[in-house]
Write a protein that holds these residues in place. Sequence first.
Motif, PDB file in Angstrom:
ATOM      1  N   ARG A  67       0.860  -1.224  -0.151  1.00 18.90           N
ATOM      2  CA  ARG A  67      -0.113   0.067  -0.003  1.00 18.90           C
ATOM      3  C   ARG A  67       1.033   1.223  -0.100  1.00 18.90           C
ATOM      4  N   HIS A  68       1.460   1.437  -1.209  1.00 19.98           N
ATOM      5  CA  HIS A  68       2.354   2.803  -1.288  1.00 19.98           C
ATOM      6  C   HIS A  68       1.721   4.029  -0.675  1.00 19.98           C
ATOM      7  N   HIS A  69       2.570   4.721  -0.501  1.00 22.25           N
ATOM      8  CA  HIS A  69       2.293   6.346  -0.008  1.00 22.25           C
ATOM      9  C   HIS A  69       1.400   6.846  -1.084  1.00 22.25           C
ATOM     10  N   PRO A  70       0.673   7.644  -1.021  1.00 22.49           N
ATOM     11  CA  PRO A  70      -0.253   8.338  -1.943  1.00 22.49           C
ATOM     12  C   PRO A  70       0.832   9.208  -2.853  1.00 22.49           C
ATOM     13  N   LYS A  71       1.591   9.998  -2.095  1.00 25.06           N
ATOM     14  CA  LYS A  71       2.770  10.715  -2.822  1.00 25.06           C
ATOM     15  C   LYS A  71       3.620   9.859  -3.762  1.00 25.06           C
ATOM     16  N   LYS A  72       4.021   8.942  -3.114  1.00 27.10           N
ATOM     17  CA  LYS A  72       4.726   7.928  -4.203  1.00 27.10           C
ATOM     18  C   LYS A  72       3.846   7.601  -5.425  1.00 27.10           C
ATOM     19  N   ILE A  73       2.787   7.400  -5.323  1.00 22.41           N
ATOM     20  CA  ILE A  73       1.741   6.770  -6.420  1.00 22.41           C
ATOM     21  C   ILE A  73       1.787   8.198  -7.380  1.00 22.41           C
ATOM     22  N   ALA A  74       1.488   9.338  -6.594  1.00 20.25           N
ATOM     23  CA  ALA A  74       1.251  10.680  -7.611  1.00 20.25           C
ATOM     24  C   ALA A  74       2.627  10.681  -8.362  1.00 20.25           C
ATOM     25  N   LEU A  75       3.632  10.793  -7.663  1.00 15.47           N
ATOM     26  CA  LEU A  75       4.730  11.105  -8.097  1.00 15.47           C
ATOM     27  C   LEU A  75       5.073  10.284  -9.583  1.00 15.47           C
ATOM     28  N   ILE A  76       5.007   8.846  -9.275  1.00 14.54           N
ATOM     29  CA  ILE A  76       5.024   7.853 -10.537  1.00 14.54           C
ATOM     30  C   ILE A  76       3.967   8.361 -11.704  1.00 14.54           C
ATOM     31  N   PHE A  77       2.822   8.263 -11.303  1.00 15.68           N
ATOM     32  CA  PHE A  77       1.991   8.402 -12.387  1.00 15.68           C
ATOM     33  C   PHE A  77       2.076   9.805 -13.118  1.00 15.68           C
ATOM     34  N   ALA A  78       2.200  10.725 -12.255  1.00 14.54           N
ATOM     35  CA  ALA A  78       2.562  12.268 -12.940  1.00 14.54           C
ATOM     36  C   ALA A  78       3.806  12.137 -13.753  1.00 14.54           C
ATOM     37  N   ALA A  79       4.939  11.705 -13.274  1.00 16.28           N
ATOM     38  CA  ALA A  79       6.114  11.533 -14.141  1.00 16.28           C
ATOM     39  C   ALA A  79       5.931  10.717 -15.403  1.00 16.28           C
ATOM     40  N   MET A  80       5.156   9.611 -15.200  1.00 18.47           N
ATOM     41  CA  MET A  80       4.816   8.746 -16.206  1.00 18.47           C
ATOM     42  C   MET A  80       4.086   9.270 -17.434  1.00 18.47           C
ATOM     43  N   ARG A  81       3.073  10.184 -17.195  1.00 22.66           N
ATOM     44  CA  ARG A  81       2.354  10.782 -18.144  1.00 22.66           C
ATOM     45  C   ARG A  81       3.052  11.790 -18.917  1.00 22.66           C
ATOM     46  N   LYS A  82       4.213  12.613 -18.159  1.00 25.70           N
ATOM     47  CA  LYS A  82       4.716  13.617 -18.764  1.00 25.70           C
ATOM     48  C   LYS A  82       6.024  12.991 -19.501  1.00 25.70           C
ATOM     49  N   PHE A  83       6.516  11.895 -19.105  1.00 23.63           N
ATOM     50  CA  PHE A  83       7.393  11.213 -19.938  1.00 23.63           C
ATOM     51  C   PHE A  83       6.869  10.554 -21.191  1.00 23.63           C
ATOM     52  N   ALA A  84       5.717  10.173 -21.174  1.00 24.14           N
ATOM     53  CA  ALA A  84       4.884   9.562 -22.166  1.00 24.14           C
ATOM     54  C   ALA A  84       4.928  10.564 -23.349  1.00 24.14           C
ATOM     55  N   THR A  85       4.634  11.887 -23.223  1.00 22.57           N
ATOM     56  CA  THR A  85       4.465  12.984 -23.890  1.00 22.57           C
ATOM     57  C   THR A  85       5.735  13.287 -24.556  1.00 22.57           C
ATOM     58  N   THR A  86       6.970  13.217 -23.717  1.00 21.47           N
ATOM     59  CA  THR A  86       8.214  13.347 -24.259  1.00 21.47           C
ATOM     60  C   THR A  86       8.598  12.249 -25.372  1.00 21.47           C
ATOM     61  N   LEU A  87       8.025  11.087 -25.073  1.00 19.28           N
ATOM     62  CA  LEU A  87       8.525  10.064 -26.122  1.00 19.28           C
ATOM     63  C   LEU A  87       7.786  10.471 -27.513  1.00 19.28           C
ATOM     64  N   GLU A  88       6.525  10.763 -27.221  1.00 19.53           N
ATOM     65  CA  GLU A  88       5.796  11.168 -28.442  1.00 19.53           C
ATOM     66  C   GLU A  88       6.351  12.134 -29.243  1.00 19.53           C
ATOM     67  N   ASN A  89       6.567  13.243 -28.542  1.00 23.35           N
ATOM     68  CA  ASN A  89       7.589  14.288 -29.308  1.00 23.35           C
ATOM     69  C   ASN A  89       8.650  14.008 -29.862  1.00 23.35           C
ATOM     70  N   ASP A  90       9.193  13.008 -29.305  1.00 26.06           N
ATOM     71  CA  ASP A  90      10.603  12.467 -29.790  1.00 26.06           C
ATOM     72  C   ASP A  90      10.219  11.590 -31.183  1.00 26.06           C
ATOM     73  N   GLY A  91       8.912  11.329 -31.387  1.00 27.22           N
ATOM     74  CA  GLY A  91       8.661  10.515 -32.590  1.00 27.22           C
ATOM     75  C   GLY A  91       8.273   8.872 -32.208  1.00 27.22           C
ATOM     76  N   TRP A  92       8.036   8.769 -31.003  1.00 25.72           N
ATOM     77  CA  TRP A  92       7.470   7.456 -30.590  1.00 25.72           C
ATOM     78  C   TRP A  92       6.237   7.398 -30.787  1.00 25.72           C
ATOM     79  N   ARG A  93       5.375   6.116 -31.242  1.00 27.24           N
ATOM     80  CA  ARG A  93       4.161   5.682 -30.994  1.00 27.24           C
ATOM     81  C   ARG A  93       4.165   5.239 -29.343  1.00 27.24           C
ATOM     82  N   VAL A  94       3.254   5.533 -28.746  1.00 29.53           N
ATOM     83  CA  VAL A  94       3.105   5.389 -27.292  1.00 29.53           C
ATOM     84  C   VAL A  94       1.687   4.944 -26.933  1.00 29.53           C
ATOM     85  N   LEU A  95       1.439   3.852 -26.575  1.00 28.96           N
ATOM     86  CA  LEU A  95       0.235   3.219 -26.121  1.00 28.96           C
ATOM     87  C   LEU A  95       0.114   3.408 -24.366  1.00 28.96           C
TER      88      LEU A  95
END
Length: 508
Positions: A42-70
């Motif tokens: 049962r991870h700390h809510p801040k930890k879950i939020a950190l990972i999810f928010a960073a993941m969403r923004k990294f996915a955008t970074t990859l898309e901007n780099d030309g990757w297809r991201v699902l």
Amino acid sequence: MSRLVLVLGDQLSRDLSALRKADKSEDTVVMAEVREEATYVRHHPKKIALIFAAMRKFATTLENDGWRVLYTRLDDPDNAGSIVGELLRRAEQTDAAGVISTEPGEWRLINKLNHAPIKTHILNDDRFLASHQDFEDWAEGRKALRMEYFYREMRKRTGLLMEGEEPAGGQWNFDHDNRKPAPGDIDPKGPLTFEPDNVTADVLALVEEEFGDHFGTLRPFTFATTRDEALKALGHFVEHSLPTFGDYQDAMVSGEPFMFHAILSAYINLGLLGPLEVCKAAERAYDEGNAPINAVEGFIRQIIGWREYVRGIYFLEGPDYASRNRLDQTRDLPDMYWGGDTKMACMKAAVSQTQEHAYAHHIQRLMVTGNFALLAGINPQQVAEWYLEVYADAYEWVEAPNVVGMSQFADGGVIASKPYVSSGSYINRMSDYCKGCDYSVSKKTGEGACPFNTLYWHFLDRHRERFSDNPRMGQMYSTWDRMDEDRRKTVLADGQAVLDRLDAGKIV
């Protein structure tokens, strides 16, 4: 044929080995927020939020780099709920022939990928400076795997703080300069903080709804969630906190949860920062005369020494490492670790800041919460699971060696040459906690005596057969043996009374 490229929530690096191996024109990146990973503890809510928010923004970074991201969000109605489930779902959508993945940092997830009903090629995680083979080669034939000697090899390999073949400053380790209690006029700048943007705000609302009953305070949320922000946090630390980090890295002060610590481990472990670039930033501060050698060496040692070392131990020792309990400690984790009432000011301070910030520095973890758990005979797996749940930088590869090995001595001495136990005097020396405590740190026995004092000797007595021949503990046992027999009986009775209160669920 095309393949899926799995990018996990702690692999947010553009030079990830799986991305380098993939073909941007044919392969598809898969990223997913899945309930299984958010709730296996049962991870700390801040930890879950950190990972999810960073993941969403990294996915955008990859898309901007030309990757297809699902990308699958947690509240997507088609979310399969697990990493393997998402890979199978996306493989069916894309007709992918297999999966490329960088090695996860936990045996649990490695095992799931190895047994997935889709061909999965797992690549080395070369974001670490020492590969598994490097560490195995270093460990080969050694009677004791002590971090200090591994660290020296890493210094030579990286060239960090080296002057030719010799260490900068004339010695490898300046730890003896880094044990000062905080002065009364201390004024830490603290870590750089960030206001949530719209992406992070959406994640916070989701985490609040889905994981609001987990231990920990979600708001305010001030973590960096992109590489650019993490780099700013690094620059802030180097400029404002690194110069005094060394002197006071072991100090604990009420109301100052961060002191001069970097608060960068969560970003490094996510992949937003690389360990070598962080160390080089600190080294530049030394070269330019902006930070002293004891601070810079101590900081670099934590990264290329300790961080690389514990990861090496985790994979060298194998999947059973986290389950070891060589001291046969079986007591349940007390409620005070979950914010329950306690009269111990140090425990209250360490747990409350953990609850609020998903952070406590290494001495609070080792010599307060970890020390108490070891002295009180708490089951090391319960202790390790707690650390894994409550800290934003916690993943099993780093948490298991730190807790099962270093903190709880449950590995029987693979990491530590002796158990890290102390009476209340150490906490009193390194903090101001004892001044406001219901217990008296100067009292060794009787009503109001500090529990650390009585539990310390109780621990040594009940584990005497195991530790009496340990050369680093001989002086402790000599001191115990010189005590009057009646005094020893009183100390043991008082220690047992503390344990009885814990067993009865009473406040300690």
